[in-house]
Design a protein around this motif. Structure first.
Motif, PDB file in Angstrom:
ATOM      1  N   SER A  14      10.706  -4.083  19.919  1.00 55.93           N
ATOM      2  CA  SER A  14      11.682  -4.669  20.873  1.00 55.93           C
ATOM      3  C   SER A  14      10.989  -6.154  20.951  1.00 55.93           C
ATOM      4  O   SER A  14      12.317  -7.209  21.125  1.00 55.93           O
ATOM      5  CB  SER A  14      11.270  -4.207  22.355  1.00 55.93           C
ATOM      6  N   ALA A  15       9.866  -6.682  20.805  1.00 55.59           N
ATOM      7  CA  ALA A  15       9.422  -8.110  20.837  1.00 55.59           C
ATOM      8  C   ALA A  15      10.244  -8.821  19.753  1.00 55.59           C
ATOM      9  O   ALA A  15      10.709  -9.939  19.910  1.00 55.59           O
ATOM     10  CB  ALA A  15       8.258  -8.008  20.807  1.00 55.59           C
ATOM     11  N   GLU A  16      10.369  -8.183  18.500  1.00 61.65           N
ATOM     12  CA  GLU A  16      11.034  -8.889  17.309  1.00 61.65           C
ATOM     13  C   GLU A  16      12.466  -9.122  17.600  1.00 61.65           C
ATOM     14  O   GLU A  16      13.191 -10.101  17.211  1.00 61.65           O
ATOM     15  CB  GLU A  16      10.692  -8.255  16.107  1.00 61.65           C
ATOM     16  N   ARG A  17      13.176  -8.114  18.220  1.00 63.79           N
ATOM     17  CA  ARG A  17      14.601  -8.033  18.626  1.00 63.79           C
ATOM     18  C   ARG A  17      14.743  -9.102  19.630  1.00 63.79           C
ATOM     19  O   ARG A  17      15.761  -9.823  19.489  1.00 63.79           O
ATOM     20  CB  ARG A  17      15.069  -6.788  18.991  1.00 63.79           C
ATOM     21  N   GLU A  18      13.971  -9.174  20.516  1.00 62.34           N
ATOM     22  CA  GLU A  18      14.342 -10.222  21.407  1.00 62.34           C
ATOM     23  C   GLU A  18      14.049 -11.559  21.068  1.00 62.34           C
ATOM     24  O   GLU A  18      14.699 -12.632  21.301  1.00 62.34           O
ATOM     25  CB  GLU A  18      13.237  -9.938  22.842  1.00 62.34           C
ATOM     26  N   GLU A  19      13.043 -11.747  20.223  1.00 67.03           N
ATOM     27  CA  GLU A  19      12.866 -13.144  19.692  1.00 67.03           C
ATOM     28  C   GLU A  19      14.058 -13.776  18.733  1.00 67.03           C
ATOM     29  O   GLU A  19      14.287 -14.627  18.750  1.00 67.03           O
ATOM     30  CB  GLU A  19      11.624 -13.034  18.664  1.00 67.03           C
TER      31      GLU A  19
ATOM     32  N   ARG B 298      24.467 -10.524  17.550  1.00 68.20           N
ATOM     33  CA  ARG B 298      23.681 -10.111  18.717  1.00 68.20           C
ATOM     34  C   ARG B 298      23.609  -8.733  18.714  1.00 68.20           C
ATOM     35  O   ARG B 298      22.679  -8.204  18.723  1.00 68.20           O
ATOM     36  CB  ARG B 298      24.387 -10.680  20.099  1.00 68.20           C
TER      37      ARG B 298
ATOM     38  N   LEU C 100      17.164 -12.471  19.262  1.00 65.81           N
ATOM     39  CA  LEU C 100      18.128 -12.736  20.259  1.00 65.81           C
ATOM     40  C   LEU C 100      18.178 -14.265  21.061  1.00 65.81           C
ATOM     41  O   LEU C 100      19.217 -14.665  21.099  1.00 65.81           O
ATOM     42  CB  LEU C 100      18.441 -11.553  21.363  1.00 65.81           C
ATOM     43  N   ALA C 101      16.982 -14.555  21.166  1.00 63.91           N
ATOM     44  CA  ALA C 101      16.687 -15.937  21.794  1.00 63.91           C
ATOM     45  C   ALA C 101      16.883 -16.919  20.848  1.00 63.91           C
ATOM     46  O   ALA C 101      17.694 -17.940  20.902  1.00 63.91           O
ATOM     47  CB  ALA C 101      15.376 -15.906  22.263  1.00 63.91           C
TER      48      ALA C 101
ATOM     49  N   THR D  37      20.424  -6.298  17.843  1.00 61.76           N
ATOM     50  CA  THR D  37      20.009  -5.208  18.887  1.00 61.76           C
ATOM     51  C   THR D  37      19.956  -3.897  18.238  1.00 61.76           C
ATOM     52  O   THR D  37      19.148  -3.053  18.509  1.00 61.76           O
ATOM     53  CB  THR D  37      21.211  -5.149  19.979  1.00 61.76           C
TER      54      THR D  37
END
Length: 127
Positions: free
Chosen positions: A11-16, A39, A18-19, A43
């Motif tokens: 999840s951390a890599e996906r959130e990075e 996006r 997305l940011a 996801t």
């Protein structure tokens, strides 16, 4: 391991990612449709390659990945361990023939149960 694109992400890599995509959208590098498409792909990403492919035509920022823990590190095997492994492989290879011989000697189908028994014993020997 030179190419670690097949390493699973979290999840951390996906959130990075997305940011980073949001920054590119805010800077005008991505239109609304391209941004939403990327996006969705970010996801749904499973491995690193899925995320890096979204940034091939974009400058920084890009997601950064920590080196994979223990990737490419092989445990050295001792000579006796290699010999045990060779014996185990040989036993497993010969197990059908041993079972057939036991079947002809005993005339019982139970002799064929030797195949999984030998495989289990060989695995125990290999460890």
């Amino acid at each position: 391991m030179d190419d670690d694109g097949d390493i699973r992400i979290g999840s951390a890599e996906r959130e990075e990612a997305l940011a980073a995509l949001a920054e590119h959208h805010a800077a005008g590098r991505l239109d609304a449709n391209d941004y939403e498409d990327r996006r969705g792909k970010a996801t749904d990403a499973i491995v690193r390659r899925d995320l890096t492919s979204l940034f091939t035509d974009l400058p920084e920022p890009r997601p950064t990945f920590r080196p994979a823990a223990g990737a490419g590190v092989a445990r050295p095997r001792s000579k006796s361990s290699m010999t045990q492994s060779k014996v185990a492989r040989t036993l497993v290879s010969l197990s059908p023939f041993i079972a057939i011989a036991a079947f002809f000697l005993t005339r019982s189908w139970l002799a064929f149960l030797l195949i999984p028994v030998i495989a289990i014993l060989a695995r125990a020997l290999d460890d």
